[in-house]
Design an enzyme around this catalytic site. Structure first.
Site, short mmCIF file in Angstrom:
data_model
loop_
_atom_site.label_atom_id
_atom_site.label_comp_id
_atom_site.label_asym_id
_atom_site.label_seq_id
_atom_site.Cartn_x
_atom_site.Cartn_y
_atom_site.Cartn_z
N LYS A 14 -7.64 24.71 19.79
CA LYS A 14 -7.70 23.17 19.55
C LYS A 14 -6.91 22.31 20.12
O LYS A 14 -5.68 22.88 20.55
CB LYS A 14 -7.46 23.09 18.15
N SER A 74 -9.63 21.84 7.25
CA SER A 74 -10.12 21.65 8.56
C SER A 74 -10.54 22.74 9.70
O SER A 74 -11.17 22.74 10.62
CB SER A 74 -9.10 20.93 9.73
N SER A 110 -11.50 18.68 10.88
CA SER A 110 -11.06 18.34 12.23
C SER A 110 -11.41 19.40 13.32
O SER A 110 -11.47 18.79 14.30
CB SER A 110 -10.06 17.87 12.22
N1 GLN Z 1 -10.61 16.33 6.37
C1 GLN Z 1 -9.28 16.38 5.95
C2 GLN Z 1 -8.30 15.04 6.69
O1 GLN Z 1 -9.17 14.32 6.95
C3 GLN Z 1 -8.39 17.36 6.46
C4 GLN Z 1 -8.10 17.61 7.73
C5 GLN Z 1 -7.18 18.57 8.20
O2 GLN Z 1 -7.41 19.93 7.65
N2 GLN Z 1 -6.79 18.58 9.28
O3 GLN Z 1 -7.39 15.05 6.36
#
Ligand code: GLN
Length: 504
Positions: A80, A179, A155
């Site tokens: 990532k 995420s 994400s």
């Molecule tokens: N979707 C969640 C957020 O927007 C989790 C994101 C993540 O785990 N990095 O913060």
């Protein structure tokens, strides 16, 4: 030893033509596939072909010289874009870090390199890991290989699709509030978030430090175990890192029986917003666990409804502090503004950050500000303790907890961008676990037909603190009697490099 020993057929062998071909040939094939697929799905922000080819040649030479191969010998992996490998661009999906090349290598990446893995590039993500769909990436969204008009989850979107589209057998994401296991569910692959602290965060660019955790995607539980064993373990550079033994012990047991195991089913994980097809697939999966000998036990996690507000106070507070370092002085973008120092800070941050990141910095700064700190941040910390207690109580009577990973299957690109609160709800069933620091996996458990397109559904299995091996054992038992993990996106079936179908 063959190159694929220890790696599952549904994982690495799916990518490699022959188990004993040269690493150089594997890397050439990997990039052929990336070149064919990436223009449609936008998986990578940066590929590093010359680097990967150099490493492949080195590994082939080492093998020819008789050096014993590491457990991930010659395996192409994707990182990532918030992970540091010296010389790789890690821009976090943000304009503020566009062109930023890491000056050092993360501990977990170094361990992968030492095991013989070959990083091939950095993948697309919601900016600074804030989002659930990749639509917050400054560089445009990644598309779901099951239906390119839909989001892949986020994400860690690019890493999920890199595995789902068969570009690499293993990719790394980072998890702050779901995420990794949310996009895994939406892309029909495995995503595992370990107990907080199992993997060093040194070299993972911070979002919410008390939540962030390096987490792998793969196509089989066995591949997840392999990569976890390589990455885990104490690190002098991260004092929150646990010194945990390898994951093996519980796996030595008969993988095809769950006799004696109790699976908690929380009523709160079947809310009214749950898509009907998701509910059906998860109920069928629970019945499969029962057939394997597990006992289903209703449990309650009464504070679940407070998880989203709690998370969006704590994660934004930590983010506002972590992102203060992007000031135009030390990293990436600089915009001069009115020529003063303050003006340069302001102009750089105004130009460099996207709308969601700005929203979260503002929210996080507000909840930490004098006068509001206790009302918001202090209270959220207390709510976090209650959420953790919910799990502790439940784990007094059950071994694992199961439910849907995401209340929804993959939605259309653009469908939820106008309403951030609705987007936040897609994390409703993952953030309680993240806030509690517990291990959880999403395993493919079925498909739901939407507009005559099959879309994957994920079953989440949550374990108690340090119960990583148990979670993986249950996942493996489920995988051993079901075919869902073998399902491929229909448009990807001819996948050995040929780009067929799939209007993007
Ligand atoms: N979707 C969640 C957020 O927007 C989790 C994101 C993540 O785990 N990095 O913060």
């Amino acid at each position: 030893m063959s190159r694929t020993d220890g790696l599952d057929a549904v994982g690495l062998r799916d990518v490699l033509a022959r188990g004993d071909e040269s690493v150089e040939a594997t890397i050439a094939e990997t990039f052929d596939r990336i070149d064919a697929v990436d223009p449609r799905l936008h998986v990578f922000l940066n590929t590093e072909r010359a680097y990967a080819e150099r490493r492949a040649i080195e590994l082939d030479r080492a093998r020819a010289a008789g050096e014993p191969p590491g457990p991930l010998f010659g395996v192409p992996i994707a990182l990532k874009a918030n992970m540091c490998l010296e010389g790789f661009e890690s821009n976090c999906g943000s304009k503020i870090l566009a062109g930023y090349r890491a000056p050092y290598t993360a501990t977990f990446v170094q361990r992968l390199l030492d095991a013989g893995a070959i990083p091939v590039g950095t993948t697309n993500m919601d900016e600074f890991a804030m989002g659930s769909s990749s639509e917050n990436s400054a560089f445009g969204p990644t598309r779901n290989p099951w239906d390119p008009s839909r989001i892949p989850g986020g994400s860690s979107s690019g890493s999920a699709v890199a595995v789902a589209a068969g570009l690499v057998p293993i990719a790394l994401g980072s998890d702050t509030g779901g995420s990794v296991w949310q996009p895994a569910a939406l892309c029909g692959i495995h995503g595992f978030k370990p107990t907080y602290g199992r993997v060093s965060r040194y070299g993972l660019i911070a979002f919410g430090s008390s939540l962030d955790q390096v987490s792998p995607f793969a196509r089989s539980v066995r591949d997840i175990e392999l990569v976890m064993n390589v990455m885990s373990g104490a690190d002098a550079n991260d004092s929150t890192c646990l010194d945990e033994p390898p994951l093996e012990p519980e796996h030595a047991r008969d993988p095809s029986s769950l006799a004696g195991l109790s699976v908690g089913v929380p009523q709160e994980y079947f809310p009214s917003i749950l898509e009907v097809g998701v509910r059906r697939a998860v109920e069928a999966a629970l019945a499969t666990l029962e057939k394997l000998g597990a006992k289903l036990v209703p449990v309650t996690l009464p504070h679940t409804e407070f998880a989203i507000p709690t998370y969006y106070v704590l994660a934004t507070a930590e983010a506002s502090s972590n992102l203060a370092r992007y000031d135009g002085v030390r990293y990436g973008l600089r915009v001069d503004g009115d020529g003063s120092l303050q003006g340069m800070f302001a102009a750089t941050r105004a130009a460099g950050f996207g709308a969601e990141v700005k929203r979260r910095i503002l929210l996080g700064t507000y909840v930490l500000s004098a006068g509001y700190y206790d009302a918001w941040y202090g209270r959220a910390l207390r709510a976090r303790a209650l959420l953790r207690q919910d799990f502790e109580r439940a784990f007094e009577s059950v071994d694992v907890i199961a439910g849907p990973t995401s209340p929804l299957a993959a939605f259309k690109i653009g469908e939820k961008t106008a309403d951030p609160l609705e987007m936040y709800l897609s994390d409703a069933l993952t953030v309680p676990t993240s806030l509690s620091g517990l291990p959880a996996i999403s395993v493919p458990c079925g498909v739901v037909e939407v507009d005559s397109t099959p879309l994957p559904v994920g079953l989440q299995l949550i374990g108690p603190h340090r119960g990583d091996a148990r979670v993986l054992r249950v996942a493996r038992a489920f995988e051993s009697v079901t075919e869902f993990a073998r399902a491929r996106p229909p448009r990807m079936l001819d996948a050995r490099g040929a780009a067929r179908g799939g209007r993007a």
